[in-house]
Design an enzyme around this catalytic site. Structure first.
Site, short mmCIF file in Angstrom:
data_model
loop_
_atom_site.label_atom_id
_atom_site.label_comp_id
_atom_site.label_asym_id
_atom_site.label_seq_id
_atom_site.Cartn_x
_atom_site.Cartn_y
_atom_site.Cartn_z
N ARG A 121 0.84 -1.20 0.00
CA ARG A 121 0.00 0.00 0.00
C ARG A 121 0.88 1.25 0.00
O ARG A 121 1.02 1.95 1.01
CB ARG A 121 -0.95 -0.04 1.19
CG ARG A 121 -1.95 -1.20 1.08
CD ARG A 121 -2.99 -1.14 2.16
NE ARG A 121 -3.81 0.06 2.08
CZ ARG A 121 -4.79 0.26 1.20
NH1 ARG A 121 -5.08 -0.67 0.31
NH2 ARG A 121 -5.48 1.38 1.21
N GLN A 126 -1.10 2.33 -6.02
CA GLN A 126 -2.54 2.54 -5.84
C GLN A 126 -3.35 2.02 -7.02
O GLN A 126 -4.40 1.39 -6.85
CB GLN A 126 -2.83 4.03 -5.65
CG GLN A 126 -2.39 4.57 -4.30
CD GLN A 126 -2.88 5.99 -4.09
OE1 GLN A 126 -4.03 6.30 -4.40
NE2 GLN A 126 -2.03 6.85 -3.57
N ASP A 129 -4.01 -1.83 -6.97
CA ASP A 129 -4.55 -2.37 -5.72
C ASP A 129 -5.90 -3.06 -5.95
O ASP A 129 -6.96 -2.42 -5.92
CB ASP A 129 -4.69 -1.23 -4.72
CG ASP A 129 -5.07 -1.70 -3.32
OD1 ASP A 129 -5.40 -2.89 -3.17
OD2 ASP A 129 -5.02 -0.87 -2.39
N SER A 132 -8.54 -2.87 -2.97
CA SER A 132 -9.32 -1.64 -2.87
C SER A 132 -10.36 -1.55 -3.98
O SER A 132 -11.51 -1.19 -3.72
CB SER A 132 -8.39 -0.42 -2.91
OG SER A 132 -7.66 -0.31 -1.72
N TYR A 227 -4.18 -0.24 9.63
CA TYR A 227 -4.99 -1.40 9.92
C TYR A 227 -5.32 -1.46 11.41
O TYR A 227 -4.77 -0.73 12.22
CB TYR A 227 -4.27 -2.69 9.51
CG TYR A 227 -3.97 -2.77 8.03
CD1 TYR A 227 -4.87 -2.31 7.09
CD2 TYR A 227 -2.77 -3.32 7.58
CE1 TYR A 227 -4.60 -2.40 5.75
CE2 TYR A 227 -2.49 -3.41 6.22
CZ TYR A 227 -3.42 -2.94 5.31
OH TYR A 227 -3.15 -3.03 3.96
#
Length: 399
Positions: A121, A126, A129, A132, A227
């Protein structure tokens, strides 16, 4: 350079790892694209659409023959890839944890298995990903499924015959899926609240116009990388008490706590369900790992005391055309980092952080630092679902 695209064999999987858009761009990188016939049908992409984009169509054996890269959505069996050349890259969502024997079989066959769920990440990754992109759609679709089952209107309506109150929606978890669920429910006119064990999530929740609910006894359970850490027994009890009191007043509840490779944490008990009003809907986005709800059954809609619990295990696949479009773009972005644009051939930098983070097997061995053939569980500090990167990247709801 030849790239093969597989037709998915998993039951209920409607997505595909390439689209005509990405096929054209891969051809622009110098690739020859071979697609297993029928690969796009579940996403409303015909073989003719792929052919028009420049791909060839054939059987799986023909597609993978002499392929340098093999693209998939879900992990295929090693046996189904017999005939692939040694050293070929297998790229997809390989769901490694809990399936060590299958990963070992890829190593034994000489395939270089690359699991896109392990993509770091970081800013440059991005666009690659998949967690996501697919969680975003799962959060959206969870609300759509709930609205379809809910036997009342979602928004407040003021009519000559009287006022209809808005539905109350409670989202458990404010990661990517949770935030999109909040935004979608708000757009449909519901009154939305959400909870998360990370105090920082409150800002994202409130930016979407929802109420953030968090017990004072918890304070904050943020871990590394945005997280959540594991809760203590005292914190679990306090969170459960808060949830029990709040859920009883809700019309729709969406749970999103999914831990790759581990059983999903139980957040909603049968007693909590029994306290809800008949006609309420619960959508469990963790059904594939046993569910966040005690009564969840995989790929079923269970009705208990008039409350329906939705346990679809592959929510993104219920919106396959859009899901395939985003997933295919994720893969394209990653492949672009593996290709030398001048020679239009593979030029993999094995010590690149993206490659090191995602390669599971290479040269007949399992090479990932956090994964071995004897592993049974991933590290504890893994996402309940992907956290948003920053507030500015979160989906915006109506004010």
């Amino acid at each position: 350079m030849k790239i093969a695209v597989l037709r998915e064999a998993s039951t209920g999987e409607s997505r595909v790892a390439a689209t005509p858009e990405t096929v054209a761009k891969l051809i622009g990188l110098g690739a020859e694209i071979a697609i297993e016939a029928g690969a796009g049908l579940g996403s409303r992409i015909s073989d003719q659409n792929f052919a028009a984009a420049g791909a060839s169509l054939g059987s799986r054996v023909e597609a993978i023959d002499n392929a340098d890269i093999i693209l998939c959505v879900r992990r295929p069996s090693a046996a189904s890839l017999a005939g692939a050349r040694s050293g070929a890259l297998l790229i997809g969502a390989l769901d490694a944890f809990g399936h060590e024997a299958e990963i070992a079989a890829f190593a034994a066959s000489g395939l270089t298995a690359i699991s896109m769920e392990f993509m770091p990440r970081i800013t440059r990754a991005q666009v690659m990903d998949i967690l996501s992109s697919q969680a975003n759609l799962s959060g959206y679709q969870a609300v759509i499924e709930a609205a379809a089952l809910f036997e009342r209107a979602m928004p407040m309506m003021m009519t000559a015959a009287g006022t209809v109150r808005p539905a109350k929606v409670f989202v458990m978890g404010a990661g990517v899926a949770g935030l999109q669920a909040i935004a979608t429910a708000r757009r449909l006119g519901a009154v939305v609240s959400a909870t998360d064990v990370r105090a920082a999530a409150g800002e994202q929740v409130e930016s979407l116009g929802a109420k953030f609910v968090m017990t004072d006894a918890l304070k904050d359970a943020s871990g590394t990388g945005g997280y959540a850490r594991e809760l203590t027994l005292t914190e679990q009890a306090a969170q459960a008490e808060l949830v029990a009191g709040h859920i009883a007043k809700q019309d729709i509840v969406i749970t999103t706590a999914l831990i790759p490779g581990r059983p999903a944490p139980k957040l909603v008990t049968a007693a909590m369900i029994e306290a809800m009003t008949p006609g309420a809907i619960v959508v469990d986005l963790a059904a594939e790992r046993g569910g966040n709800v005690e009564l969840t059954r995989a790929d079923e809609i269970v009705e208990h005391n008039g409350v329906k619990i939705v346990g679809y295990t592959n929510m993104a696949s219920r919106i396959p055309t859009t899901a395939s479009q985003l997933y295919a773009r994720n893969l394209l972005a990653f492949i672009e980092t593996l290709v030398d644009t001048a020679s239009k051939s593979l030029a993999i930098t094995w010590d690149d952080e993206l490659v090191k983070a995602t390669v599971l097997t290479r040269d007949g061995a399992i090479v990932h630092p956090n994964f071995t053939s004897t592993a049974t569980l991933p590290p504890k500090n893994v996402p309940l679902e992907p956290p948003p990167r920053k507030v500015a990247d979160a989906p915006k709801g109506d004010a």
